[in-house]
Design a protein around this motif. Structure first.
Motif, PDB file in Angstrom:
ATOM      1  N   LYS A 145      -8.770  -7.000  -1.989  1.00 20.33           N
ATOM      2  CA  LYS A 145      -9.686  -8.143  -1.960  1.00 20.33           C
ATOM      3  C   LYS A 145      -8.961  -9.329  -2.585  1.00 20.33           C
ATOM      4  O   LYS A 145      -8.526  -9.271  -3.732  1.00 20.33           O
ATOM      5  CB  LYS A 145     -10.945  -7.825  -2.753  1.00 20.33           C
ATOM      6  N   CYS A 153       0.852  -1.190   0.000  1.00 23.12           N
ATOM      7  CA  CYS A 153       0.000   0.000   0.000  1.00 23.12           C
ATOM      8  C   CYS A 153       0.885   1.235   0.000  1.00 23.12           C
ATOM      9  O   CYS A 153       1.800   1.345   0.808  1.00 23.12           O
ATOM     10  CB  CYS A 153      -0.903   0.012   1.221  1.00 23.12           C
ATOM     11  N   LYS A 190     -11.462  -9.648   2.264  1.00 22.22           N
ATOM     12  CA  LYS A 190     -11.187  -8.241   1.973  1.00 22.22           C
ATOM     13  C   LYS A 190     -10.539  -7.607   3.195  1.00 22.22           C
ATOM     14  O   LYS A 190     -11.053  -7.715   4.305  1.00 22.22           O
ATOM     15  CB  LYS A 190     -12.464  -7.488   1.619  1.00 22.22           C
ATOM     16  N   CYS A 236      -6.231   1.821   2.492  1.00 27.01           N
ATOM     17  CA  CYS A 236      -5.878   0.781   1.536  1.00 27.01           C
ATOM     18  C   CYS A 236      -6.906  -0.333   1.626  1.00 27.01           C
ATOM     19  O   CYS A 236      -7.320  -0.713   2.725  1.00 27.01           O
ATOM     20  CB  CYS A 236      -4.481   0.246   1.867  1.00 27.01           C
ATOM     21  N   ALA A 237      -7.323  -0.854   0.483  1.00 26.45           N
ATOM     22  CA  ALA A 237      -8.270  -1.972   0.459  1.00 26.45           C
ATOM     23  C   ALA A 237      -7.797  -2.992  -0.566  1.00 26.45           C
ATOM     24  O   ALA A 237      -7.494  -2.646  -1.698  1.00 26.45           O
ATOM     25  CB  ALA A 237      -9.664  -1.486   0.105  1.00 26.45           C
ATOM     26  N   LEU A 265      -9.331  -4.054   4.786  1.00 26.28           N
ATOM     27  CA  LEU A 265      -9.482  -2.601   4.701  1.00 26.28           C
ATOM     28  C   LEU A 265      -8.690  -1.980   5.840  1.00 26.28           C
ATOM     29  O   LEU A 265      -8.929  -2.292   7.015  1.00 26.28           O
ATOM     30  CB  LEU A 265     -10.953  -2.205   4.817  1.00 26.28           C
ATOM     31  N   GLN A 306      -7.817   6.425  -1.453  1.00 26.95           N
ATOM     32  CA  GLN A 306      -7.645   5.040  -1.024  1.00 26.95           C
ATOM     33  C   GLN A 306      -7.124   4.217  -2.196  1.00 26.95           C
ATOM     34  O   GLN A 306      -7.556   4.387  -3.323  1.00 26.95           O
ATOM     35  CB  GLN A 306      -8.985   4.480  -0.566  1.00 26.95           C
ATOM     36  N   THR A 307      -6.195   3.330  -1.919  1.00 27.77           N
ATOM     37  CA  THR A 307      -5.716   2.418  -2.950  1.00 27.77           C
ATOM     38  C   THR A 307      -6.538   1.133  -2.888  1.00 27.77           C
ATOM     39  O   THR A 307      -6.855   0.649  -1.812  1.00 27.77           O
ATOM     40  CB  THR A 307      -4.218   2.109  -2.762  1.00 27.77           C
ATOM     41  N   ASN A 308      -6.931   0.613  -4.042  1.00 27.50           N
ATOM     42  CA  ASN A 308      -7.780  -0.583  -4.142  1.00 27.50           C
ATOM     43  C   ASN A 308      -7.171  -1.564  -5.125  1.00 27.50           C
ATOM     44  O   ASN A 308      -6.649  -1.165  -6.154  1.00 27.50           O
ATOM     45  CB  ASN A 308      -9.175  -0.218  -4.660  1.00 27.50           C
ATOM     46  N   ASP A 361      -7.889  -5.925  -6.548  1.00 29.47           N
ATOM     47  CA  ASP A 361      -8.473  -7.263  -6.449  1.00 29.47           C
ATOM     48  C   ASP A 361      -7.412  -8.246  -6.917  1.00 29.47           C
ATOM     49  O   ASP A 361      -6.757  -8.006  -7.937  1.00 29.47           O
ATOM     50  CB  ASP A 361      -9.704  -7.407  -7.343  1.00 29.47           C
TER      51      ASP A 361
END
Length: 147
Positions: free
Chosen positions: A55, A20, A123, A52-53, A125, A28-30, A32
């Motif tokens: 998944k 992150c 996930k 930061c997220a 977060l 926010q950084t995302n 998958d």
């Protein structure tokens, strides 16, 4: 957010690295990420990250994924200053504070420190207004030999 690959000699496989970053203008950084049989990923957030997220999903060749986090010196969520780390799996939610984290075999002293397993997705977060929290966790594909 930065994603790289490294080689884990102990387990003779490539490990995906998710780091992150501070993000532009506090965004926010995302990401998958899908894990297949024999794959693992390291989730790292250092001091200074705001949000930061990530998944993690098991791929078609992965029956189940497991989340564990590294030793206390590399994991600290400063909940007293409004920081939070939330792990969501299959409708369940677990909030982690301070040095409480899912460990490989769980702590005999601290309740709720067993690894987190999921057959769907996990996930993570992390929200850190204080910018003083850090985390280092591993998500990997595992097989359930007892079913």
């Amino acid at each position: 957010m930065m994603m790289t690959m490294t080689y884990d000699r102990a387990q003779d496989r490539l490990v995906k690295q998710v780091t992150c970053s501070h993000g532009r203008r506090g965004r926010q950084t995302n990401i998958d990420m899908t894990l297949n049989a024999g794959q693992a990923a390291m989730f790292t957030a250092t001091n200074g990250v705001r949000a930061c997220a990530v998944k993690f999903k098991p791929g078609p060749t992965c029956p189940k994924i497991r989340l564990t986090c590294q030793p206390a010196k590399k994991f600290y969520i400063n909940c007293s200053e409004g920081d939070r780390m939330v792990v969501r799996t299959s409708g369940k939610e677990k909030r982690l504070c301070y040095h409480e984290r899912p460990q490989f075999s769980g702590s005999p002293v601290l309740p709720g420190t067993k690894p987190i397993f999921s057959t769907s997705d996990i996930k993570i977060l992390l929200v850190s207004p204080s910018r003083n929290s850090k985390a280092r966790c591993r998500v990997g594909c595992v097989y359930d030999f007892f079913n």
